[in-house]
Design an enzyme around this catalytic site. Structure first.
Site, short mmCIF file in Angstrom:
data_model
loop_
_atom_site.label_atom_id
_atom_site.label_comp_id
_atom_site.label_asym_id
_atom_site.label_seq_id
_atom_site.Cartn_x
_atom_site.Cartn_y
_atom_site.Cartn_z
N LYS A 199 7.71 2.97 6.96
CA LYS A 199 7.27 4.46 7.08
C LYS A 199 8.01 5.18 7.95
O LYS A 199 8.27 4.77 9.07
CB LYS A 199 5.96 4.54 6.97
CG LYS A 199 5.20 5.79 6.81
CD LYS A 199 3.77 5.92 6.80
CE LYS A 199 3.05 7.17 6.76
NZ LYS A 199 1.78 7.21 6.76
N SER A 208 -0.90 8.79 2.95
CA SER A 208 0.38 9.40 3.07
C SER A 208 1.27 8.36 3.09
O SER A 208 2.40 8.93 2.86
CB SER A 208 0.17 10.03 4.51
OG SER A 208 0.11 8.91 5.58
N SER A 265 -4.60 6.10 4.63
CA SER A 265 -3.00 6.34 4.34
C SER A 265 -2.53 5.07 4.04
O SER A 265 -1.30 5.00 3.49
CB SER A 265 -2.46 7.06 5.19
OG SER A 265 -2.80 8.41 5.23
#
Lengths: 489, 498
Positions: free
Chosen positions: B76, B151, B175
């Protein structure tokens, strides 16, 4: 109404830079004077993703301070974020302590003034908390832009906050000096005011005696005791003048300009920041278990107040002497070593030598006592030789100067070597002294007659001649006694 | 190879049926082919990846490989990677090349995993749909008109589309788990403090926690094993002995049923109104299957769970408003081109560099910390946080794990909730309380909803029960095939991996 109808109220906030080798939340060095930004690591630059880790050495120094002033060292205290934007504050917040500081309460005893009129006073402390310093903005040499140096960012500070207990600039300076001596004594701060290691903010207000506290103004960043005194004196007069002219004081932060000797407003309460303090989620609460506290307590040096009292009790020194000798830890240590070597009975002459000839000579040479060329063992031997009548006090000064110049080597025996090789041993043989006196009397009949006609001064002149004739070595007490007998005085 | 588990990839690499370079190339080619439609990646660094893969091959050849050596991975873009663009999904950091590696990144490098690139995400990890990225929305591989969740939407979508076999994520309010559910993959968020936050760009420090995505619980466990561990650079990192979170999953199943004796708590509040019918049906079916594996279900109660969303948004936004202060245009990141003075530099750089949702959260966070409001908002929220943690403590007296839906609905259409932030925030209703309490939780696929979109089941455990959670999900996956279903990408058939 006159100035005397006003009472001055002063509280101080002192930022003492702690003597850790690395920063409070990063491993970067705290050494002063490096090229800009050479001592700022990823954490100090506040790169994305970095996190603070507390330096236990900084905590240990806070604990020492707490113990030294008899404060409560909080078993649990909390780091908080103080949020504001400024280019030399890389994270956009300063990590400090807010609601729960590490040191709570405590007192410092100060002596205000000198001699007969001096008095003692206890100043209460509110708190002392750990925080990080900001960097520096450099506004020169950048052609209309500003430079940022983050070397200082993250340097550990102990912010020491007093109660508004001081009633004059003299008291404020006495407190600041006592605090300065203390933090150096317990070796948590080097006290270097030029480099900003010890900075004072003064909160000043005035009121009618018995009235509630007046509105205060805070004078920021005073980096010498002289400026502290001048700034407070100016500020007090300004506030009194303002009030007596029918004006009011508005809460404000002011700066002192040493060039004009005046204070001027930096910001008022209306444009004060809302710092939005909240506990820093990157740091756990600071826990100080009893064992840690006990270990630090066990490592504490004897504190100046205790040492001062001991000098009075054990060595029968005056309060003034004891206070002077404990003004710094180095001086106290020097004196203690001297007495240890000379014996307790000679404590008073040791004190006189340390505070007198040694201090004067150091001052002249611009040296610190720790770097004195004459060591405590040597001074002790010198004091001993004067006490046992080997040397007169005056010749002692000659020996001291020789020691200072390194004659006879570094050991205490240098004293005896100097006496021997330079033939400085005091003459105590009455016969030898008598014959010198006889010669001097014969050669100075005019002075003898003057003395006999009542001029006491003439006596001293004759003593001087005798001492000169003996090249200073005649025992002065014997000279006096024999001369009086001979002149029938 | 594309659909192989990490264990299978390990075996293939160790027996040299495939090299790490070949494996990396395979996935890099897939990214090249499919990512333009999905937008799961912000950065793909083929050259660097192939160099890492060559190193891994050398290690494998000398017999020095660990469990992940030579296996492709994506991070990420919240994790700092040395020498590689690290944007956090924001224009603010669109020019930021990190000079250092996050703890997670350096651990995975040391393990020999091969980083193919950095995945797309909601800006500064703020969002539940991945629509808040400066780099555009990520599309759900099951339906490109739908969101992947957020997210960590890029990581979830990349694993779901098998653009990479495993990926890291972060979970502040769901997330990892929510996009795992919406994309039909497995995702775990461990106990707060298990994964170091050093180098993980902070959103809300007291809630942020690194996590892992994989096709299966076993894959997640392998990745989590490599990510976890004490880090003295993170003061909230937990100094505990290293543990193998797959130790329970490796054990032989007993004869009375693989999950005999397991008590699964079902919070009354999670099964009340608010859950979509198709999600409810898939959840009930999963619970039925768990009972068939020997588990028993018991009702528990989390009376303060309904307060989790307001508490979360006060705490997270307060912390975010302060954490994001460092992005001021002075030292790195976006700086406005023209400005009159210092204040103007700050104002314009931040106005230009941050997106709308980030600004909203900074504003709210600044407000709740302001003088006169702190007690009413921040302190109250902290009280709620303690009550919520207390609720879980009581619930775990009656059960071993808590189960429920991960998300109240399946993936929604891109744009459907962007004008209604409160509706968007409510999509995290089942995941947020877990972060407030600091507990571990995972989401695993448990069926499909009305539109053929994946549904995830959330399993919440007590502190440090990662091994148990992974074991429970692993037993489920051993006897079901929801986790093997694959979305149809352009030019490919949908269907099962096996």
């Amino acid at each position: 109404m006159s100035r005397n109808d006003w009472e001055v109220v002063i509280g101080l906030e002192v930022h003492a830079q702690l003597t850790t080798a690395s920063k409070i939340f990063s491993g970067a060095s705290t050494a002063f004077g490096a090229e800009p930004n050479r001592q700022a690591c990823a954490v100090d630059l506040a790169l994305p993703g970095v996190l603070p880790v507390l330096n236990r050495g900084a905590v240990e120094r806070a604990i020492r301070f707490g113990l030294a002033i008899g404060a409560t060292v909080a078993p649990r205290s909390v780091f908080a974020r103080k949020n504001y934007f400024y280019p030399d504050l890389p994270k956009g917040y300063q990590i400090s302590q807010f609601e729960l500081p590490v040191v709570q309460g405590g007192t410092i005893t100060i002596r205000v003034g000198e001699g007969e009129k001096s008095y003692e006073k206890r100043v209460n402390l509110t708190r002392a908390h750990l925080e990080e310093d900001a960097g520096k903005s450099l506004h020169e040499d950048f052609h209309g832009m500003s430079g940022i140096d983050l070397n200082r960012a993250g340097t550990p500070l102990l912010e020491i906050v007093s109660e508004p207990d001081m009633r004059s600039s003299a008291e404020a300076v006495a407190y600041a000096r006592a605090l300065h001596a203390l933090v150096r004594w317990i070796e948590i701060c080097d006290g270097n005011m030029q480099e900003g290691s010890f900075r004072c903010d003064a909160n000043v207000s005035v009121r009618r005696p018995g009235a509630p506290l007046g509105t205060r103004r805070e004078i920021k960043n005073l980096n010498s005791f002289r400026f502290l005194q001048q700034a407070i004196d100016y500020e007090v007069q300004w506030q009194i003048d303002t009030l007596e002219d029918g004006g009011t004081i508005r809460q404000a932060t002011v700066l002192f300009d040493p060039d004009t000797g005046e204070t001027r407003v930096m910001r008022t309460k209306e444009d004060a920041h809302d710092y939005r303090y909240f506990p820093d989620p990157d740091l756990l609460p600071l826990e100080i278990p009893a064992e840690w506290l006990e270990r630090v307590a066990g490592e504490m040096p004897e504190l100046p107040a205790a040492m001062r009292q001991r000098f009075i009790d054990e060595f029968a020194l005056s309060d003034y002497d004891a206070a002077t000798l404990t003004a710094s830890r180095e001086m106290a240590a020097y004196f203690q070593s001297t007495v240890d070597a000379a014996g307790m009975a000679l404590a008073k002459p040791c004190a006189n030598w340390v505070m007198g000839d040694l201090a004067a000579r150091l001052n002249k040479a611009g040296l610190e006592i720790a770097d004195a060329p004459v060591g405590p063992q040597q001074l002790a031997r010198l004091v001993t030789r004067i006490a046992d009548n080997t040397l007169s006090n005056n010749i002692g000064k000659k020996v001291f100067e020789a020691l200072w110049n390194g004659d006879g080597g570094p050991s205490a025996d240098a004293v005896d070597t100097i006496i021997e090789t330079q033939g400085l041993k005091q003459v105590t043989d009455s016969g030898a002294i008598e014959s010198i006196i006889d010669e001097v009397i014969a050669a100075n009949q005019k002075s003898v007659e003057e003395f006999r006609s009542g001029k006491e001064k003439a006596f001293n002149a004759i003593v001087g001649q005798v001492m000169k004739a003996s090249r200073g070595k005649a025992n002065p007490a014997q000279v006096n006694e024999i001369l009086r007998r001979k002149l029938g005085g | 190879m594309i659909h192989a588990s990490l264990t299978e990839l390990r075996a293939a690499l160790d027996t040299q049926r495939i090299s790490s370079v070949e494996l990396a190339t395979l996935f890099l080619d897939r990214i090249e082919r499919h990512d333009p439609a999905l937008n799961a990646f912000i950065t793909v660094d083929r050259e660097r990846a192939l160099a890492e893969a060559a190193n891994a091959d050398a290690r494998i050849a000398t017999g020095e490989s660990g469990p992940l050596t030579g296996i492709p991975l994506a991070h990420k873009d919240v994790f700092c990677t040395e020498g590689v663009l690290t944007t956090c999904g924001s224009k603010m950091l669109s020019n930021f090349v990190s000079p250092y590696d996050a703890h997670v990144v350096s651990r995975l490098k040391a393990a020999g995993a091969v980083t193919l690139g950095k995945t797309n995400m909601d800006e500064f990890a703020m969002g539940s749909s991945n629509e808040n990225s400066h780099y555009g929305p990520v599309r759900n591989p099951w339906d490109p008109a739908r969101v992947p969740g957020g997210s960590s939407g890029g990581s979830a979508a990349a694993v779901a589309a098998r653009l990479v076999p495993m990926a890291t994520g972060t979970d502040t309010g769901g997330s990892v788990r929510q996009p795992a559910a919406l994309c039909g993959v497995t995702g775990i968020k461990p106990t707060y403090g298990v994964v170091s936050r050093y180098g993980m760009i902070a959103y809300a420090s007291s809630l942020d926690q690194g996590g892992a995505f994989g096709a299966t619980a076993a894959d997640c466990g392998m990745l989590l094993n490599a990510m976890s561990g004490f880090d003295p650079r993170d003061s909230t990192s937990l100094d505990r002995p290293a543990e193998d979170v797959l130790r329970e999953a490796r054990r032989e199943a007993g004869t009375t049923g693989p999950l005999a004796g397991l008590r699964i708590g079902l919070p009354r509040e999670f099964f009340a109104e608010g859950m979509a019918d198709d999600v409810r049906a898939a959840t009930e079916a999963a619970l039925t299957h768990y009972r068939s594996l020997g588990a028993q279900t018991v009702e528990v109660t989390l009376p303060n769970a309904r307060l989790a969303i307001p508490a979360y948004y006060v705490i997270a936004m307060a912390e975010a408003s302060s954490n994001l202060s460092r992005f001021d245009g002075v030292r790195y990141g976006h700086r406005a081109e023209h400005y009159a003075d210092l204040d103007d530099l700050y104002r314009k750089s931040r106005a230009e560099g941050f997106g709308a949702e980030v600004k909203r959260r900074i504003l709210v966070g600044t407000y709740v910390l302001s003088h006169g409001y702190y007690d009413a908002y921040y302190l109250q929220a902290q009280k709620l946080r303690r009550l919520i943690a207390e609720d879980f403590r009581s619930a775990f007296d009656q059960c071993d794990v808590i189960a429920g839906p991960t998300s109240p609905t399946t993936a929604w259409a891109i744009g459907a909730k962007t004008d209604d932030p409160v509706q968007m925030y409510l999509s995290d209703i089942y995941t947020i309380a877990v972060n407030l309490a600091g507990l571990p939780a995972l989401s695993h696929p448990c069926g499909f909803g009305a539109d053929g979109l994946p549904v995830g089941l959330q399993l919440i455990g007590n502190y440090f029960s990662e091994a148990r959670l992974l074991n429970v999900a692993h037993r489920y996956q051993q006897s079901t095939d929801w986790h093997l279903q694959r979305p149809a990408l352009a030019g490919e058939e949908s269907g099962s991996a096996r």
